[in-house]
Enzyme design. Structure first.
Site, PDB file in Angstrom:
ATOM      1  N   SER A 576       0.847  -1.191   0.000  1.00  0.00           N
ATOM      2  CA  SER A 576       0.000   0.000   0.000  1.00  0.00           C
ATOM      3  C   SER A 576       0.881   1.239   0.000  1.00  0.00           C
ATOM      4  CB  SER A 576      -0.895   0.010   1.249  1.00  0.00           C
ATOM      5  OG  SER A 576      -1.518   1.265   1.420  1.00  0.00           O
ATOM      6  N   TYR A 589      -2.167  -0.390  10.625  1.00  0.00           N
ATOM      7  CA  TYR A 589      -2.218  -0.726   9.191  1.00  0.00           C
ATOM      8  C   TYR A 589      -0.920  -0.316   8.496  1.00  0.00           C
ATOM      9  CZ  TYR A 589      -3.866  -0.669   4.338  1.00  0.00           C
ATOM     10  OH  TYR A 589      -4.004  -0.876   2.980  1.00  0.00           O
TER      11      TYR A 589
END
Length: 699
Positions: A576, A589
């Site tokens: 990501s 995250y």
């Protein structure tokens, strides 16, 4: 014949209501599909059907007789009307005046396009004269196991007479072509009351005045052969059992250990995909006393032979003392011996104009007590090759029980395998796609990015195993992939990437399905958002467990398999933008995503010496189709930007440097690039797919 599904009596599936109102061509299609729906009648791609119909000539407007016949490469079970070649019968008859004899037989194929009716682009097959010259309106040419068992018996002519009397005739072996067409015509003229014939070592021809009569005759004759064989075969077959059959779970365990090693050893020049079969018919054969002797004789029917090679390789394995490691250690020598034997066969049989020797590796591998492995350039071919060898087993079962089984003579087998017409057909085949023969394993495969990636990889030739924790989404995704790309394109496995046992089992299933793994797309994911001081331990552990530990477990198992295969591999991590660029209220995250990126770099270092490349794709704001954007994460990110969830996608688009939205298909393109040879000299790299974000520029 009790093995497999042969013992059942063929049902007459003809439905007058469905046939009503159809013209001759449509009745031919109906009949063909009925015949091809039952593998006891003919296997995939095998057999031919035809009808002679009166059509209006587009040039003269006058009625002419036209032969409708299955075109080259077609399958009667799935054929449509556009799969039939159409040819003027008067022009086909005129070819007899051009025929210069057996030595010039092959040149007649070049005249077939000149006989085309109505500019039909479907190429006529080599079997066209076999149908054209039979003076009957409807002709079936099928390859039923029960009939070939008779045709491949040493005394096949006598057996044919015993079973069928004068109703069904017999002709000696003859390679399909113009000469055989003339033989069939002569037989029909000399035997006007015969309803068909058996061609030695090949199959069955039947005919009739109508489509229904022809179909009924075909079914009747096959049933008569089945019934006769069932009455004759008593007691043990194949000389009885020689070794014990292992339990199902042990058989699959042995297959899983053998397939990646075997695949690696035979994929040096062309990647191969595998198929495993441990059906009752296969197990009866591979565990029998006569298996090795019969296997060495090869197959009889040309359709069987073309898909299974001159003979199978019998793997040295003793189920009474199962030592898989010893078997694996012996595979290189066994394969080398097979290749040398195949090369000797080529040298013995080659002719002055024979094509160059092709892949010398076996297609079929028989493992006593375990089953059969087949390998080919794609999954469908591997599976179909296995199906054809099951047909061959059924034939050997019948023939060796009522007579002596006779394989196709070696020179005849070679002349079919290296037929110049067959070579020309191979040369016309399209160039393999970039990922042909490769297997991809995609975690999170039922989600937006995972499913788009699966579609993209399959489109360029790969087979894909999609793994997901969501059973319903997984089933729907597999159905979608197979519906678009075909039944052999994809498999689905349930997987919680945090479970070591489930990861191992999922890769075991992938190996059993396709033979190994070439590409890993590690994509399973979740998301969470909360201020750092409000992030509880459960949320932190869940992110690390799925996004870091999960990636570790999945990539470790893929790494082990790739090393075992010894043919390299590719791993692509879907990380990501947040793995490079910190984000407010997403510490768990972001940290886990950063761990993914660094794990990929470590793997790139360790994998290089084994030809294993490891790269990363960093997407950003891929909302469409994404499961992680359907729940709290979407609401949490919208709240962080003080907007409604519906405004989020447009917000991300405007935030990007290029002012573009990012979609699952965009990420899939980056994955394809990294998984293909276009990036063959790249490892340890990162591609951002985020429409531009300066924070995530790699340094």
């Amino acid at each position: 014949m009790a093995s497999g599904n042969q013992g059942s009596h063929l049902a007459d599936l003809w439905d007058d209501a469905k046939a009503a109102g159809k013209n001759e061509a449509e009745l031919l299609l109906y009949r063909s599909n009925l015949l091809g729906s039952d593998k006891r009648i003919t296997n995939y791609g095998g057999g031919n059907t035809s009808a002679k119909a009166t059509e209006r000539d587009p040039l003269t407007g006058q009625p002419v007789e036209v032969l409708w016949v299955k075109g080259s490469g077609g399958d009667v079970g799935t054929i449509k009307l556009d799969g039939f070649a159409t040819l003027y019968m008067d022009k086909l008859e005129a070819l007899k005046g051009l025929y210069r004899g057996l030595e010039h037989e092959d040149e007649m194929v070049g005249y077939l396009p000149h006989c085309t009716f109505n500019l039909n682009p479907r190429a006529a097959s080599i079997d066209t004269p076999l149908h054209a010259f039979v003076p009957k309106k409807h002709v079936d040419h099928m390859h039923p196991d029960a009939i070939i068992a008779i045709a491949a018996s040493k005394n096949s002519k006598e057996l044919t007479q015993t079973i069928f009397g004068n109703d069904i005739g017999w002709l000696p072996w003859k390679r399909p072509g113009f000469e055989l067409g003339l033989w069939l015509e002569k037989f029909c003229k000399e035997n006007p009351n015969a309803r068909g014939l058996i061609l030695e070592s090949h199959g069955l021809f039947t005919w009739g005045a109508t489509a229904k009569e022809c179909y009924a005759t075909t079914v009747e004759i096959i049933n008569k052969a089945i019934n006769w064989l069932e009455g004759e075969i008593k007691g043990e077959v194949f000389g009885g059992p020689k070794v014990k059959v292992l339990p199902a779970d042990e058989r699959r365990a042995v297959a899983r250990q053998l397939m990646p090693v075997l695949r690696g050893l035979i994929s040096a020049d062309e990647r191969k995909l595998g198929h495993f079969d441990d059906s009752p018919a296969v197990l009866e054969f591979v565990s029998s006393r006569e298996m090795e002797a019969l296997a060495a004789l090869g197959t009889s029917c040309p359709d069987h032979f073309l898909r299974t090679k001159i003979r199978p390789l019998v793997v040295d394995f003793d189920p009474a003392k199962p030592d898989v490691e010893a078997t694996i250690a012996g595979l290189p020598a066994a394969l080398d011996a097979y290749r040398k034997d195949y090369a000797a066969y080529y040298e013995r049989c080659k002719r002055a104009d024979s094509p160059a020797i092709r892949d010398p590796n076996a297609v079929v591998y028989l493992v006593p007590g375990v089953g059969m492995l087949t390998f080919a350039k794609d999954k469908a071919t591997a599976r179909i090759s296995g199906e054809f060898y099951v047909n061959a087993i059924n034939v050997m079962r019948g023939a060796s029980s009522v007579s002596t089984y006779v394989g196709l003579p070696e020179q005849e087998a070679f002349d079919i395998e290296y037929w110049l017409l067959e070579e020309a057909k191979l040369q016309r085949m399209p160039k393999p796609k970039p990922l042909a023969g490769k297997v991809a394993f995609v975690t999170g495969g039922a989600g937006g990015i995972g499913k788009a990636t699966a579609h993209r990889l399959i489109r360029d030739g790969a087979c894909v195993v999609i793994a997901d924790i969501d059973a319903d989404a997984l089933a729907a995704a597999k159905d979608e992939l197979c519906g678009v790309h075909g039944r052999d394109a994809a498999e689905g496995v349930m997987l919680d990437v945090t479970s070591e046992d489930q990861v191992i089992r999922a890769f075991d299933e992938a190996v059993t399905a396709f033979g190994g793994i070439d590409i890993l797309v590690s994509n399973a994911g979740i998301s969470s958002a909360s201020p750092f001081d409000e992030t509880d331990l459960a949320t932190w552990n869940r992110n690390i467990s799925i996004l870091a530990t999960g990636y570790f477990l999945v990539s470790r198992q893929a790494f082990r398999l790739m090393k075992q295969q010894k043919i390299g591999g590719n791993m692509v991590f879907i990380a990501s933008k947040n793995g490079l660029a910190a984000s407010v209220n997403a510490s768990a995250y972001c940290t886990a995503k950063a761990a993914e990126i660094h794990l990929a770099r470590c793997l790139a270092l360790e994998g290089a010496e084994f030809g294993i490349r490891v790269n990363t794709v960093n997407p950003d704001a891929v909302l469409r189709g994404s499961k992680i954007w359907t729940g709290e994460w979407r609401e949490q990110r919208a709240a962080a930007y003080n907007m409604s969830p519906d405004e989020l996608e447009e917000h991300y688009r405007k935030r990007s440097m290029l002012k573009l939205g990012v979609y699952p298909e965009d990420v899939a393109e980056a994955v394809f690039f990294l998984a293909s040879d276009m990036s063959a000299k790249s490892t340890g790299n990162i591609i951002n797919v985020d429409a531009g974000n300066a924070q995530s520029f790699t340094r």
